[in-house]
Design an enzyme around this catalytic site. Structure first.
Site, PDB file in Angstrom:
ATOM      1  N   ASP B  30       0.830  -1.221   0.000  1.00 24.14           N
ATOM      2  CA  ASP B  30       0.000   0.000   0.000  1.00 24.14           C
ATOM      3  C   ASP B  30       0.855   1.258   0.000  1.00 24.14           C
ATOM      4  OD1 ASP B  30      -2.312  -1.557   0.230  1.00 24.14           O
ATOM      5  OD2 ASP B  30      -1.990  -1.743   2.388  1.00 24.14           O
ATOM      6  N   HIS B  31       2.139   1.107  -0.049  1.00 22.26           N
ATOM      7  CA  HIS B  31       3.026   2.267   0.083  1.00 22.26           C
ATOM      8  C   HIS B  31       4.144   2.138  -0.935  1.00 22.26           C
ATOM      9  CE1 HIS B  31       5.949   5.066   1.906  1.00 22.26           C
ATOM     10  NE2 HIS B  31       4.894   5.648   2.424  1.00 22.26           N
ATOM     11  N   PHE B  32       3.889   2.483  -2.227  1.00 28.30           N
ATOM     12  CA  PHE B  32       2.663   3.125  -2.719  1.00 28.30           C
ATOM     13  C   PHE B  32       2.018   2.194  -3.753  1.00 28.30           C
ATOM     14  CE2 PHE B  32       5.543   6.447  -1.361  1.00 28.30           C
ATOM     15  CZ  PHE B  32       4.726   7.290  -0.629  1.00 28.30           C
TER      16      PHE B  32
END
Lengths: 127, 172
Positions: B30-32
């Site tokens: 999720d990052h990124f």
């Protein structure tokens, strides 16, 4: 070291510790109200002063560390005469004149100005 | 835990810990994440690099007091990171005690990165200076915190043991 020289060094410490702007750090500025100091910043300021001026500062020597916790010192939201006397003895670098007229606990932080720190350092260096 | 192993401890002076950045860590997904204009960009979040340094400095400071104090991160005095840490790289945190007394401690730290596909050596990528507060000494009993040291729980003890470091008061 002159008082002006001490002020300049104290200013550097406060700009660093509180991320304050140079022009905010005046002699009259209060650490908490004007410069935004929080509780941990007092320890940071103490460490940085020790480093800058090469002396040791004992617990409660620069800032009072037991006023709020001692029931003899605070009653009904005000610092008692005993409390003020104890602070005066421990903190000779602070001028309590205005505070004594209305010694609300919440106003204790207003006692600590940039000038207070300069006086503290001046006293320490004088031994 | 945000450190994998302690590689050096000089009590009350200095501690070095490493963290291997792995694509198996969910947060990197999720990052990124992928966007319409570019593919996914998995990098170690800077906030977690700060946490890694906080754990390194925190253990160093806690160990100095035999883990009697509840050592809480109270201030990030400085944080500069100049490069991303990609999966497959190793972060190295070196924390040094700058000042410590009965109320708290200040540490200075450097962050190095070993890019296994790059130079093959650790290169500096940042500095993180922190302040720790000893909770009981600053808040007092009236604050209502429990007696046991909830800061240094099992995860911390495990990493100390797996790194070969005796826990003062437990392994003496």
């Amino acid at each position: 070291m002159t008082r002006e020289e001490i002020f300049e060094k104290v200013k550097e410490v406060l700009v660093d510790a509180l991320a304050a702007d140079d022009d905010e750090v005046t002699a009259e500025a209060t650490l908490e109200g004007d410069l935004g100091a929080e509780s941990i910043d007092y320890l940071d300021i103490r460490f940085k002063l020790e480093q800058e001026f090469d002396f040791k500062i004992a617990d409660g020597e620069l800032f009072p560390d037991d006023v709020g916790r001692n029931s003899e010192f605070v009653q009904d939201g005000k610092v008692t005469a005993t409390g003020i006397a104890a602070m005066k003895e421990k903190l000779p670098h602070i001028d309590f004149t205005a505070f004594e007229a209305n010694p609300e606990v919440g106003k204790v932080s207003e006692l600590f100005t940039v000038d207070t720190l300069v006086s503290f350092v001046e006293n320490k260096l004088a031994g | 835990m945000w450190i994998d192993r302690i590689t050096e401890l000089v009590p009350a002076e200095r501690m070095v810990a490493i963290k291997n950045v792995s694509l198996a860590e969910d947060h990197l997904h999720d990052h990124f994440p992928r966007t319409e204009t570019r593919g996914a960009l998995p990098v170690m979040p800077a906030s977690l690099i700060l946490e890694g340094m906080a754990q390194t400095g925190g253990v160093l400071v806690g160990h100095a007091g035999a883990f009697r104090e509840k050592v809480i991160l109270a201030k990030i005095s400085k944080a500069e990171l100049t490069r991303e840490a990609m999966p497959g790289s190793t972060l190295r945190y070196t924390a040094t005690v700058q000042r410590m007394d009965s109320r708290g401690a200040a540490t200075m730290g450097t962050v190095d990165l070993l890019d296994h596909a790059g130079s093959g050596t650790f290169e500096p990528i940042g500095e993180v200076n922190l302040m720790f507060s000893f909770l009981d000494q600053n808040m007092g009993a009236a604050a209502g915190f429990p007696d046991h040291n909830f800061v240094f729980g099992d995860a911390f003890k495990t990493i100390l043991r797996t790194s070969g470091i005796a826990i003062p008061g437990e392994d003496d």
